[in-house]
Enzyme design. Sequence first.
Site, PDB file in Angstrom:
ATOM      1  N   LEU A 199       0.853  -1.192   0.000  1.00 31.65           N
ATOM      2  CA  LEU A 199       0.000   0.000   0.000  1.00 31.65           C
ATOM      3  C   LEU A 199       0.885   1.236   0.000  1.00 31.65           C
ATOM      4  CD1 LEU A 199      -3.267   0.513   1.994  1.00 31.65           C
ATOM      5  CD2 LEU A 199      -1.661   2.384   1.673  1.00 31.65           C
ATOM      6  N   HIS A 221       6.774   2.236  10.854  1.00 31.07           N
ATOM      7  CA  HIS A 221       7.360   3.435  10.285  1.00 31.07           C
ATOM      8  C   HIS A 221       6.357   4.586  10.385  1.00 31.07           C
ATOM      9  CE1 HIS A 221       9.024   6.072   7.125  1.00 31.07           C
ATOM     10  NE2 HIS A 221      10.148   5.388   7.238  1.00 31.07           N
TER      11      HIS A 221
END
Length: 339
Positions: free
Chosen positions: A129, A233
């Site tokens: 994604l 992240h």
Amino acid sequence: MSSSYVMRPSRLDVFDVLMQLAEESGPGFTSLPVHERILRERLEKSEKSFSGKLEQPQYGKYLMMLEDHESGEIGGCSAVKAGVGIDQPFFNYRVITVAQASQAADRRFDLDALVLTNEFVGFTEVGTLFLRAAHRGGGAGRLLAQSRYLLMAANPDRFGDMVLAELRGVVDGDGKTPFWDAIGYHFFGMEFTEADILSATTDNQFILDLMPKYPIYVDLLPPEAREVIGRCHADGVGAMKLLEWEGFRFERTVDIFDGGPLVAAPRSMIRTVRESHEVTLKLGEATGRSGIISNDKFADIRVTMADGALADDVFYTSSAVLDRLNLSEGARARIWLRS
């Protein structure tokens, strides 16, 4: 909510754009390596998967592109891998708790340890994604994510009963990650970026050959490594929230390279799958409800955002929505509506 974005199967002619997306995604985005051969192979495999030309559907990999229907510009991508751990190992670290006690010393400790596992064989994986900065906002990220679940709903037999997602861990712009530096580097003798490329371009036998086979006590790692175990992240925080909203849960399992979290959910319990249903499309006043709608055609799936009105199993919407879906009035479609 309606926009001109549409999700559709990737084609071989998007190779140049896919390379750009890989470059923009940054270090640690293993499913989008800046590697021409790998990306071409993924486009070819996706095309065969959608067309049903794979001899073994359990190896299917479905890459979808976010396209502006009016301009033709590609804004991002997402993908579904029908089954992991089947054609090659799918290694992770499971975080286990080891209880140790001594009556003589009057001490008891609960210590976390990392154990190498390959336990998700046959799980379907959602991933890849990535949304370009210029296209963020306005629901495009949600469309990228939810279109994968509507793809599963269109042909559930092609996918596993359980679905997982791996999120990129803490990696800086230079490809440095505290988790790898504390563990992997000592056993592989290479930088994180090199190991990351190997994992994307080989059968992962090198992991089985070099990775330690014994538990690694978390308390023996430096603080900066301990702190990133199970953390995603910064660019993946939004994706993590969407996964949790869908019903995915952290499995105390992390990536062996960057320590990023792995989350999982039963396919039938994923919110978009569970709440979506079939409707008949008719032209009418596009007000009252909004959601994400699919033409429910697996081989040539189209998914877009839509506004409209729902009456029984009829959804009244605009001609623009039907155009983006490549459908005519009276056709059946699958829709997920906001509450």
